[in-house]
Design an enzyme around this catalytic site. Sequence first.
Site, PDB file in Angstrom:
ATOM      1  N   SER A 119      61.427  49.044   9.385  1.00 15.99           N
ATOM      2  CA  SER A 119      62.732  48.445   9.118  1.00 15.99           C
ATOM      3  C   SER A 119      63.137  48.666   7.673  1.00 15.99           C
ATOM      4  O   SER A 119      64.243  48.346   7.289  1.00 15.99           O
ATOM      5  CB  SER A 119      62.693  46.941   9.420  1.00 15.99           C
ATOM      6  OG  SER A 119      61.594  46.333   8.778  1.00 15.99           O
ATOM      7  N   HIS A 140      64.193  51.808  15.977  1.00 17.97           N
ATOM      8  CA  HIS A 140      64.124  50.464  15.382  1.00 17.97           C
ATOM      9  C   HIS A 140      64.524  49.419  16.419  1.00 17.97           C
ATOM     10  O   HIS A 140      65.687  49.360  16.824  1.00 17.97           O
ATOM     11  CB  HIS A 140      65.046  50.414  14.152  1.00 17.97           C
ATOM     12  CG  HIS A 140      64.977  49.132  13.400  1.00 17.97           C
ATOM     13  ND1 HIS A 140      66.036  48.582  12.742  1.00 17.97           N
ATOM     14  CD2 HIS A 140      63.939  48.255  13.208  1.00 17.97           C
ATOM     15  CE1 HIS A 140      65.682  47.450  12.182  1.00 17.97           C
ATOM     16  NE2 HIS A 140      64.424  47.229  12.451  1.00 17.97           N
ATOM     17  N   GLU A 152      68.180  51.045  17.103  1.00 21.15           N
ATOM     18  CA  GLU A 152      68.773  52.026  16.188  1.00 21.15           C
ATOM     19  C   GLU A 152      67.910  53.289  16.289  1.00 21.15           C
ATOM     20  O   GLU A 152      66.693  53.232  16.075  1.00 21.15           O
ATOM     21  CB  GLU A 152      68.786  51.484  14.754  1.00 21.15           C
ATOM     22  CG  GLU A 152      69.843  50.410  14.542  1.00 21.15           C
ATOM     23  CD  GLU A 152      69.804  49.788  13.144  1.00 21.15           C
ATOM     24  OE1 GLU A 152      70.873  49.567  12.566  1.00 21.15           O
ATOM     25  OE2 GLU A 152      68.699  49.515  12.617  1.00 21.15           O
ATOM     26  N   ASN A 190      69.945  45.893   9.303  1.00 27.01           N
ATOM     27  CA  ASN A 190      69.322  45.130   8.217  1.00 27.01           C
ATOM     28  C   ASN A 190      70.135  45.159   6.927  1.00 27.01           C
ATOM     29  O   ASN A 190      70.070  44.231   6.124  1.00 27.01           O
ATOM     30  CB  ASN A 190      67.895  45.614   7.967  1.00 27.01           C
ATOM     31  CG  ASN A 190      66.936  45.030   8.991  1.00 27.01           C
ATOM     32  OD1 ASN A 190      67.254  44.042   9.644  1.00 27.01           O
ATOM     33  ND2 ASN A 190      65.775  45.642   9.134  1.00 27.01           N
TER      34      ASN A 190
END
Length: 283
Positions: A119, A140, A152, A190
């Site tokens: 991440s 992800h 992702e 994120n």
Amino acid sequence: MNIQRVLVAGAGTMGGGIAQTFAQGGFEVLLYDEVPEVAASAVPRMEKGLQKVVEKGKMTADDVAASLARIQVADDLAPAAQCQFVIEAIIEDFAVKADLLAELASICPPHTIFATNTSSLSVTDLGQASGRAANFVGLHFFNPAPIMKLVELVLTPETSSETAETVGNLAVAIGKVPVLVKDSPGFVCNRLLMPMINEAIVLLEEGVASAEDIDTVMKLGCGFPMGPLELSDLIGNDITLAVMESLRERLSSDKYQPAGLLEEMVDDSRLGRKTGSGFTCGR
Ligand code: 3HC
């Protein structure tokens, strides 16, 4: 490429969730963790989570048993040789991940596709460390991995179009919606989510509102399923801190300065649900 067997390296919250997701999608899964106790506790944890799903009538006990029977806990990485897809979800430490990827590259045939669930680290650099950058992507997942629909799909300049297509199809086969993103710090989720969570912690630190009220504002005012502080407890406050530190370093901006209270919480091992103590639990 026809993917039937998958190796998941790392059996913590994310690795276990990813393994469960592939097993529920009909894939044979090998789950490896270098800490035997972590590996041994992963499947019982899945059983517990799925019990609630059975009680709600969303799955039958037979379906749960069949899914979990597709997961084998591996004592070492040797069975990776029989896997067409390998994903790592181990500690967010570049050197440790690079060592694991190099070891996997020495075991797996050249066509095996490698993915990282990182991440916060550079997927491009990890791809190069694996020695098979063309067969390398970021995939992800979001916590809880079996439930959240998004992945992702992070492509690097070296990812081949065949690899991108195979992994995109694989994501769809396990019931996920893949969104293509370039390899950039924090990707999309994120980069947006963590500064928002961090700001919620700053508000708490400044005494603007209680933890419960900050969460209520975002749930009732913005339609969030859970508030930012409860979410940080779910993700792990250590992960929130690590992502903020990585954003600050990689984007060279104090905009991503972690809240002092977040650093204190992590220093005190108040990591959220996994330690039973956080912003919204075990206080
Ligand atoms: N396995 C499979 N399915 C499960 C399950 C399990 N262990 N547990 C629950 N489910 C299913 C349920 O059957 C239910 O299915 P349905 O929608 O068909 O009824 C669905 O999942 C939701 O389950 P619940 O009703 O028990 O869950 P809640 O309604 O209480 O919602 C939540 C829980 C999904 C966690 C919700 O609060 C939520 O979406 N929170 C936000 C989570 C989030 O934002 N995650 C992303 C974090 S960021 C991240 O992970 C990135 C990383 O890099 C830091």
